[in-house]
Structure formats: structure tokens, C-alpha cells
Design a protein around this motif. Sequence first.
Motif, PDB file in Angstrom:
ATOM      1  N   VAL A  25       7.028   8.227   2.352  1.00 40.18           N
ATOM      2  CA  VAL A  25       6.820   7.537   1.073  1.00 40.18           C
ATOM      3  C   VAL A  25       7.211   8.438  -0.099  1.00 40.18           C
ATOM      4  CG1 VAL A  25       5.076   6.515  -0.446  1.00 40.18           C
ATOM      5  CG2 VAL A  25       5.004   6.069   2.016  1.00 40.18           C
ATOM      6  N   LEU A  26       6.839   9.719  -0.022  1.00 39.17           N
ATOM      7  CA  LEU A  26       7.025  10.627  -1.156  1.00 39.17           C
ATOM      8  C   LEU A  26       8.425  11.220  -1.253  1.00 39.17           C
ATOM      9  CD1 LEU A  26       3.709  12.705  -1.317  1.00 39.17           C
ATOM     10  CD2 LEU A  26       4.575  11.075  -2.998  1.00 39.17           C
ATOM     11  N   GLU A  95       5.207   5.206 -10.299  1.00 39.31           N
ATOM     12  CA  GLU A  95       5.954   4.418  -9.321  1.00 39.31           C
ATOM     13  C   GLU A  95       5.062   4.006  -8.153  1.00 39.31           C
ATOM     14  OE1 GLU A  95       8.807   2.341  -7.270  1.00 39.31           O
ATOM     15  OE2 GLU A  95       8.775   2.998  -9.374  1.00 39.31           O
ATOM     16  N   LEU A  96       4.235   4.908  -7.670  1.00 33.94           N
ATOM     17  CA  LEU A  96       3.340   4.568  -6.568  1.00 33.94           C
ATOM     18  C   LEU A  96       2.330   3.500  -6.996  1.00 33.94           C
ATOM     19  CD1 LEU A  96       2.597   8.084  -5.014  1.00 33.94           C
ATOM     20  CD2 LEU A  96       4.142   6.323  -4.136  1.00 33.94           C
ATOM     21  N   ARG A  97       1.826   3.611  -8.226  1.00 38.10           N
ATOM     22  CA  ARG A  97       0.889   2.597  -8.722  1.00 38.10           C
ATOM     23  C   ARG A  97       1.554   1.225  -8.766  1.00 38.10           C
ATOM     24  NH1 ARG A  97      -0.016   4.155 -14.032  1.00 38.10           N
ATOM     25  NH2 ARG A  97       1.786   2.864 -14.508  1.00 38.10           N
ATOM     26  N   ALA A  98       2.794   1.162  -9.248  1.00 42.88           N
ATOM     27  CA  ALA A  98       3.510  -0.106  -9.318  1.00 42.88           C
ATOM     28  C   ALA A  98       3.739  -0.690  -7.923  1.00 42.88           C
ATOM     29  CB  ALA A  98       4.840   0.090 -10.044  1.00 42.88           C
ATOM     30  N   ARG A  99       4.092   0.158  -6.964  1.00 45.81           N
ATOM     31  CA  ARG A  99       4.313  -0.316  -5.597  1.00 45.81           C
ATOM     32  C   ARG A  99       3.022  -0.821  -4.971  1.00 45.81           C
ATOM     33  NH1 ARG A  99       8.318   4.121  -2.661  1.00 45.81           N
ATOM     34  NH2 ARG A  99      10.004   4.076  -4.210  1.00 45.81           N
ATOM     35  N   LEU A 100       1.926  -0.123  -5.221  1.00 44.58           N
ATOM     36  CA  LEU A 100       0.654  -0.539  -4.652  1.00 44.58           C
ATOM     37  C   LEU A 100       0.192  -1.860  -5.247  1.00 44.58           C
ATOM     38  CD1 LEU A 100      -1.056   0.756  -2.470  1.00 44.58           C
ATOM     39  CD2 LEU A 100      -2.452   1.807  -4.250  1.00 44.58           C
ATOM     40  N   ARG A 101       0.446  -2.061  -6.527  1.00 45.53           N
ATOM     41  CA  ARG A 101       0.098  -3.337  -7.157  1.00 45.53           C
ATOM     42  C   ARG A 101       0.945  -4.462  -6.564  1.00 45.53           C
ATOM     43  NH1 ARG A 101      -2.829  -3.862 -11.646  1.00 45.53           N
ATOM     44  NH2 ARG A 101      -1.566  -5.656 -12.258  1.00 45.53           N
ATOM     45  N   GLU A 102       2.228  -4.205  -6.364  1.00 48.98           N
ATOM     46  CA  GLU A 102       3.101  -5.216  -5.756  1.00 48.98           C
ATOM     47  C   GLU A 102       2.638  -5.548  -4.338  1.00 48.98           C
ATOM     48  OE1 GLU A 102       7.542  -5.102  -7.669  1.00 48.98           O
ATOM     49  OE2 GLU A 102       7.078  -3.638  -6.123  1.00 48.98           O
ATOM     50  N   MET A 268      -2.850   7.056  -3.226  1.00 50.05           N
ATOM     51  CA  MET A 268      -1.935   5.920  -3.183  1.00 50.05           C
ATOM     52  C   MET A 268      -0.900   6.087  -2.078  1.00 50.05           C
ATOM     53  SD  MET A 268      -1.385   4.888  -7.207  1.00 50.05           S
ATOM     54  CE  MET A 268      -0.830   6.513  -7.743  1.00 50.05           C
ATOM     55  N   THR A 269      -0.458   7.326  -1.837  1.00 49.83           N
ATOM     56  CA  THR A 269       0.495   7.572  -0.757  1.00 49.83           C
ATOM     57  C   THR A 269      -0.118   7.234   0.593  1.00 49.83           C
ATOM     58  OG1 THR A 269       1.520   9.354  -2.036  1.00 49.83           O
ATOM     59  CG2 THR A 269       1.984   9.302   0.311  1.00 49.83           C
ATOM     60  N   ARG A 270      -1.390   7.588   0.796  1.00 45.99           N
ATOM     61  CA  ARG A 270      -2.066   7.251   2.044  1.00 45.99           C
ATOM     62  C   ARG A 270      -2.126   5.742   2.241  1.00 45.99           C
ATOM     63  NH1 ARG A 270      -7.612  10.125   3.294  1.00 45.99           N
ATOM     64  NH2 ARG A 270      -7.193   8.944   5.203  1.00 45.99           N
ATOM     65  N   ARG A 271      -2.404   5.023   1.184  1.00 48.15           N
ATOM     66  CA  ARG A 271      -2.493   3.565   1.310  1.00 48.15           C
ATOM     67  C   ARG A 271      -1.129   2.958   1.621  1.00 48.15           C
ATOM     68  NH1 ARG A 271      -6.604   1.484  -3.457  1.00 48.15           N
ATOM     69  NH2 ARG A 271      -8.452   2.598  -2.729  1.00 48.15           N
ATOM     70  N   LEU A 272      -0.090   3.400   0.923  1.00 48.99           N
ATOM     71  CA  LEU A 272       1.247   2.864   1.163  1.00 48.99           C
ATOM     72  C   LEU A 272       1.766   3.247   2.540  1.00 48.99           C
ATOM     73  CD1 LEU A 272       2.815   3.502  -2.357  1.00 48.99           C
ATOM     74  CD2 LEU A 272       2.318   1.276  -1.331  1.00 48.99           C
ATOM     75  N   ALA A 273       1.269   4.358   3.078  1.00 52.52           N
ATOM     76  CA  ALA A 273       1.665   4.786   4.420  1.00 52.52           C
ATOM     77  C   ALA A 273       0.868   4.066   5.504  1.00 52.52           C
ATOM     78  CB  ALA A 273       1.498   6.293   4.563  1.00 52.52           C
ATOM     79  N   GLY A 274      -0.058   3.202   5.095  1.00 51.53           N
ATOM     80  CA  GLY A 274      -0.837   2.436   6.057  1.00 51.53           C
ATOM     81  C   GLY A 274      -2.014   3.168   6.630  1.00 51.53           C
ATOM     82  N   GLN A 275      -2.466   4.246   5.947  1.00 49.61           N
ATOM     83  CA  GLN A 275      -3.616   5.002   6.423  1.00 49.61           C
ATOM     84  C   GLN A 275      -4.831   4.603   5.592  1.00 49.61           C
ATOM     85  OE1 GLN A 275      -2.505   9.106   6.199  1.00 49.61           O
ATOM     86  NE2 GLN A 275      -0.766   8.845   7.569  1.00 49.61           N
ATOM     87  N   THR A 276      -5.805   3.977   6.227  1.00 46.24           N
ATOM     88  CA  THR A 276      -6.953   3.452   5.509  1.00 46.24           C
ATOM     89  C   THR A 276      -7.875   4.581   5.061  1.00 46.24           C
ATOM     90  OG1 THR A 276      -8.157   3.148   7.579  1.00 46.24           O
ATOM     91  CG2 THR A 276      -6.902   1.266   6.758  1.00 46.24           C
ATOM     92  N   VAL A 277      -8.567   4.337   3.947  1.00 41.45           N
ATOM     93  CA  VAL A 277      -9.561   5.270   3.423  1.00 41.45           C
ATOM     94  C   VAL A 277     -10.936   4.670   3.669  1.00 41.45           C
ATOM     95  CG1 VAL A 277     -10.371   6.495   1.376  1.00 41.45           C
ATOM     96  CG2 VAL A 277      -7.925   6.020   1.656  1.00 41.45           C
TER      97      VAL A 277
END
Length: 299
Positions: A25-26, A95-102, A268-277
Motif C-alpha cells: 500500500v505504501l 491520500e490514504l484517508r481519501a482511499r479509506l473513505r472511498e 490507515m495502511t493496516r486497514r487498507l491492507a486488510g488487517q483488522t484492528v
Amino acid sequence: MRNVDLGGDARRAYPSSLTNAMWAVLQPLMPVRDQRRGGRPRKFDDRLILDSILFVLRGGCPWRMIPRELAPPDAAHRWFTAWRRDGTWDRIHDELRARLREAAGRDRRPTAGVMDSQTVKSSEGGQAIGYDPGKKTTGRKRHLVVDTMGLILAVAVTSASVNDRPGGRMILTRLAAVFRGLALVWADAGYANRRDGTMIGWARDTLGLVLQIVRRRDDVKGFEVLPRRWVVERTFGWLIRNRRLARDYERLTTNSEAMIKLAMIRLMTRRLAGQTVRWTNATEREAARRLNAERLLNT
């Protein structure tokens, strides 16, 4: 040092290190190296530098205590500062915030936010250290505006002696300069009490924002989860999971703001990578329950 799950990467690493999925992601968002500029080739790649910086963020240790398996402390701190100065942290964070919102089915640019502040103790010395008489704490104050998902829209770090109202004016001015479509901000009563509506009028007349105050009920004693305000309180909880942010150790407020954005970049990177918190305390579990209830009402 121990073996951790890096998503197929066989190398040894620390729990704070990036997994392969997170690095995927990064990596495209990192600055492109211009080989035409000449000079000596870099000894340490971007991923190793990031792992070293994240070790300091998560562990809360001084830079000089970075383990030898990672990048040298001077190299890690030098790149942390360079990426702050050239806007890399800001660009990646936004950019990560925008992707997570999308990914959540929302517009990339928010129209509503939640504002609050947090006073934290500081270490010895540094820029902008003051005393907060309300919290009886000497240190700094973090002013945040987050969207309805809890993702940071604007952050400012000031002396703890700065009152919520001047701090709120400062961060709302920053916010309005970047998010011109933002129309509504929720805040607590510290930003405008019953006898003083100047903050609300200033936000409306100067910035075109509706500042809506969410007040506690007079008949409730002790802790109460308040509508909308719990969103930003949860964000503060996310931040102080990182031991570097449990207290403000930075000598410059700009470095403090960069560390806050770096903590959100990792989350946000963890979330976009599919790793749950996972939720780790009662407040966060209650916040998650309310968020799920709101989603069900909107569907």
C-alpha cells in the motif's frame, strides 16, 4: 527481536514493522528517487527507514535506542525530518484517508467533522510548553478535527496554556483553507458556552461553517458517551496506543504533528491492507457498537 507475521516475508522483524501487504500500500506513495541528481547511493531503503521510524513511534524509545537490525538512529531521524519538511507525511496521510473513505462508500472529501483537544504532559524542555489549569498539566495541547469515521482532517499542537477557543479558531482556519466543501463541525461546550456565542458566529461569518455544540446532560454524573463527540475521543484513543504519543517527547511542535499523522498513516495502511484492528477497551467497544448501529440505520 522475534519472528512476526510479515505476510510471507521470511525476514525477521519487530511487531512494529510493516508487513508485505502494508508495504504494498505504501510503496507507490513514497517519493521517487531521482538517480540523475548524482551523489552517493543510499545505503538504506525506504522500507527499512520506515520500520525504524515506526519502532520509535510504537515503542516510545529515544531515537538513539533503535536496534542495530534497523537503520542507524541518525539516518532514521534525518529521513523523518526530511519527509516532514518536503510534505511527504502530509501527502501520504491525505491520500490514504481519501482511499479509506472511498472504500467505506463515502466521498473522498468530507462535508462534516468533529473537533476536540487533548492535553498531554511533555518531556523536559522543548518548544511551546505551558500549563493547562483545567487539566492541571504542564505540557502541550493537541487540537484535532476528524471526519465522521474518526480520520484526521486537521491537527495543530500548541502549548497546553492555549485555551480551546483560540486553539479552535486556529485549527478551523487551517481546516477551511483545505476543505472548502466542509459545512458542519461538532464540538463540545468548551468552544462556546451558553453565555458566549462569538465562536459560533465567527465560524459562520468568517469561514462559512456551522459549529454545532454537543453538550452533556445536566442530570448525568460521571462518564457519558455523547453523540458525535465519541468519534474524536476514539481517535485520541487510537493515537495514545503509540507510546511515543502517550507523552509529547518532541522538541518541536511540527515534529509532534508529524508523529500524529504517522500514527494515522500506520493505522490507515493496516486497514487498507486488510488487517483488522481489535478493540481493546470498553470505550472503543462502545464506540464500535454505536458506529455499527448508525450504519444499520443508514442502510
